[in-house]
Design an enzyme around this catalytic site. Structure first.
Site, PDB file in Angstrom:
ATOM      1  N   SER A 119       0.944  -1.231   0.063  1.00  0.00           N
ATOM      2  CA  SER A 119      -0.092   0.056  -0.069  1.00  0.00           C
ATOM      3  C   SER A 119       0.769   1.313  -0.126  1.00  0.00           C
ATOM      4  O   SER A 119       0.808   2.247  -0.788  1.00  0.00           O
ATOM      5  CB  SER A 119      -1.123   0.033   1.267  1.00  0.00           C
ATOM      6  N   ARG A 149       2.738  -5.168  16.357  1.00  0.00           N
ATOM      7  CA  ARG A 149       1.312  -4.667  16.377  1.00  0.00           C
ATOM      8  C   ARG A 149       0.263  -5.888  16.830  1.00  0.00           C
ATOM      9  O   ARG A 149      -0.725  -5.535  17.361  1.00  0.00           O
ATOM     10  CB  ARG A 149       1.183  -4.152  14.642  1.00  0.00           C
ATOM     11  N   HIS A 200      -1.926  -8.954   1.758  1.00  0.00           N
ATOM     12  CA  HIS A 200      -1.581  -7.577   2.431  1.00  0.00           C
ATOM     13  C   HIS A 200      -2.956  -7.532   3.476  1.00  0.00           C
ATOM     14  O   HIS A 200      -3.027  -8.130   4.228  1.00  0.00           O
ATOM     15  CB  HIS A 200      -1.307  -6.661   1.443  1.00  0.00           C
TER      16      HIS A 200
END
Ligand code: HAX
Length: 440
Positions: free
Chosen positions: A241, A328, A271
Site C-alpha cells: 500500500s 502490532r 496484504h
C-alpha cells in the site's frame, strides 16, 4: 499558516540540504546489490526506497519516527479520559518527528474539524455502486472521487507550479483526506450493514472518538479506534500500500489518485485483506468444532495442517520483513488481555498463537512462522459488535492513510523523482547466470 505547517516547513528546510549533500558528495556510494533471486522474488530486502517516517527492523518491528509502539503510546498526549493518544497528536508526530504539546494537538483537532466535511458527491459515488460491492471498492472509489477538488492538482494546472512549493498543496489535500476518511468509512459501514441509518459526526470529539460515535459503538471502541489507526499507519515504504501510493504520486499524481491505488493494493489477501481472511478462517474452524467445544492444542494443530495441506496459507502468519512476533500483534493482544480475556474468539486466537509457529516451522516453507498485525485485529472488532468482517480492511485503510500521506508530503517536500526501476528479460538473467554475474 497553521502551526503544524509552519513547523513542517522549518523541518523541510533543515532536511533539504542534508539530502542534497548526500546526493552530491556520496551519490555513487554503493549500499546494496541485487541478485537473481531478488529480481525474480519481489525485490525482497533490496535497499532502494527512502523514508524517515518509520523504519522496520526484522527482529524488533516498527518504529515510528524512532519510537516503538509502546513508546509512541506512552509518550504522546492522550485523548481526555483515554489510555491512548489521539490520532491528531500522532499525525503531528509522524509529520514532524516532534512530540506535540497539548496546544499543538488542540490546533490539529480544530484544523481537522474544519476539513472533515465530506463532499456530497462522495456519498453519491458510494450509493451508485451495485449492492454487494466490496467495502474496499467503495472506499477506494470514494477517495478517487475527491480528486475533483484536489488542491495539488489545481496548483499543478495553475501555471505557477514549482517543485519547491509542491508540498504545500499536497499537505492541504492530505489533511483533507485524513480528516474525512473516518466519516467516509463509518458511512460505508452504516450504509452496508445498518440499513443506511447514518449517524452524524460529533464535532466535540477527536478523530478516533468521533469514528466510534459514527460507527454507533460505545466505549472503549474509541480507544480501539485510536490504537488501531495508529498501529496500522505505517510500516516503512516497501509494503504494497505504501509503495503503490508512493509510486503513483511520483508521477505527480495527487494524493487522491495515489492513495486510491494504495488502497487497491491493501485490498489484496496477502496484504491488508488478511485481517478479513483471519476471521473467516477462525469462524469456519469454530463451526467445525461445534457448539461449546473448547479449542485445544490438538484440534487447532489439526485445523492448521488441514489448511496447509489444502495448499493454502495460514492467514495472519508470516511476513516479508519481520522475523518475530509483530509488535502490532502484541499491542492488540495486550489490549485483549485487559479488555476481553474471556472472549471465546480471543481464546482461540491465543491457542493458534501457541501452536501455529511450531506447525509452520515444521511445515518448513515460511521464513517467519510468527503472527503479524492481521492475526489479532478482527477479534477485537468482533468483540465490540463489528462482525461484518469484509469491512475490516477499510479500518486498516483509514489508519494507513496517516503513514501514506505523511510520506507523500515529504516526497514532494524533498522533490523525490519519478520512480522508474529498470527491468530485465529472462534471456538476460540466463546469460548473466551462465557468466557468473553481470559484467559492469
Ligand atoms: N502459511 C503458509 N505458508 C506460508 C505462510 C503462511 N502464513 N507465509 C509464507 N508461507 C510460504 C509462502 O507462501 C512461500 O511459499 P512458496 O515458496 O510455495 O511460494 C514460502 O512460505 C516463503 O514465503 P516467505 O518468504 O516466508 O514470505 P513472503 O515474503 O513471500 O510472503 C506473506 C509474506 C505475508 C505474503 C506470507 O507470509 C503470507 O502469505 N502470509 C499469510 C497472509 C498474511 O497474513 N498477510 C498479511 C501480512 C501482513 C500485512 O501486510 N498486513 O497487511
Amino acid at each position: 499558516m497553521a502551526r503544524l505547517k509552519e513547523r513542517l516547513l522549518e523541518k523541510i528546510q533543515a532536511h533539504r540540504p542534508r539530502l542534497a549533500k548526500l546526493v552530491k558528495e556520496s551519490g555513487n556510494v554503493v549500499i546494496d546489490k541485487v541478485d537473481i533471486g531478488q529480481c525474480v522474488g519481489g525485490a525482497r530486502d533490496v535497499r532502494c526506497l527512502l523514508t524517515d517516517i518509520s523504519s522496520l527492523d526484522p527482529q524488533e518491528g516498527i518504529r515510528f519516527r524512532g519510537k516503538t509502539i509502546s513508546e509512541t503510546f506512552a509518550d504522546l498526549p492522550k485523548a481526555p479520559g483515554s489510555e491512548y493518544p489521539t490520532v491528531e497528536a500522532f499525525w503531528y508526530f509522524l509529520l514532524t518527528g516532534d512530540m506535540p504539546t497539548e496546544s499543538d494537538v488542540e490546533e490539529v483537532l480544530y484544523d481537522f474539524k474544519g476539513r472533515a466535511n465530506v463532499p456530497y458527491y462522495v456519498y453519491d459515488v458510494i450509493r451508485s455502486l451495485p449492492r454487494g460491492t466490496h467495502p474496499m471498492v467503495m472506499l477506494s472509489s470514494a477517495v478517487l472521487s475527491m480528486q475533483r477538488d484536489s488542491k495539488f492538482s489545481r496548483f499543478y494546472n495553475s501555471g505557477k507550479f514549482n517543485k519547491m512549493d509542491a508540498w504545500g498543496p499536497m499537505y492541504e489535500d492530505c489533511c483533507d483526506l485524513v480528516a474525512r476518511l473516518p466519516e467516509i468509512a463509518a458511512f460505508i459501514y452504516r450504509y452496508n450493514y445498518k440499513n443506511a441509518d447514518i449517524i452524524t459526526p460529533n464535532p466535540e470529539l477527536d478523530l478516533g472518538g468521533n469514528f466510534a460515535h459514527m460507527m454507533g459503538v460505545g466505549k472503549p471502541y474509541d480507544d480501539v479506534s485510536r490504537m488501531y489507526f495508529i498501529i496500522h499507519s505505517d510500516h516503512e515504504s516497501g509494503n504494497v500500500s505504501a509503495h503503490a501510493t508512493h509510486l503513483v504520486a511520483s508521477a505527480l499524481s495527487d494524493i487522491f489518485y495515489a492513495y486510491s491505488a494504495g488502497l487497491n493494493g491493501l485490498a489484496g489477501p496477502l496484504h491488508g485483506l488478511a485481517n478479513q481472511e483471519v476471521l473467516g478462517w477462525i469462524l469456519r474452524f469454530q463451526r467445525q468444532l461445534g457448539e461449546g467445544v473448547e479449542p485445544t492444542k490438538e484440534n487447532v494443530t489439526k485445523a492448521l495442517w488441514d489448511t496447509l495441506n489444502a495448499g493454502q496459507v495460514i492467514p495472519g502468519y508470516g511476513h516479508a520483513v519481520l522475523r518475530r512476533t509483530d509488535p502490532r500483534y502484541t499491542a492488540q493482544r495486550d489490549f485483549s488481555l485487559k479488555h476481553l480475556p474471556e472472549d471465546p474468539l480471543f481464546k482461540l486466537v491465543s491457542m493458534i498463537y501457541e501452536v501455529a509457529p511450531g506447525v509452520l516451522t515444521e511445515h518448513g516453507k515460511t521464513r517467519n512462522p510468527w503472527p503479524n498485525v492481521d492475526a489479532q485485529s478482527g477479534v477485537i472488532q468482533w468483540h465490540y459488535g463489528v462482525k461484518e468482517w469484509d469491512f475490516y480492511t477499510v479500518l486498516f485503510g483509514v489508519g494507513r492513510s496517516l503513514g501514506c500521506c505523511a510520506n507523500i508530503i515529504w516526497d514532494r517536500a524533498l522533490g523525490y523523482p519519478l520512480e522508474r526501476p529498470k527491468s530485465v528479460t529472462t534471456d538476460m538473467l540466463e546469460q548473466w547466470a551462465a557468466e557468473g554475474g553481470r559484467k559492469f
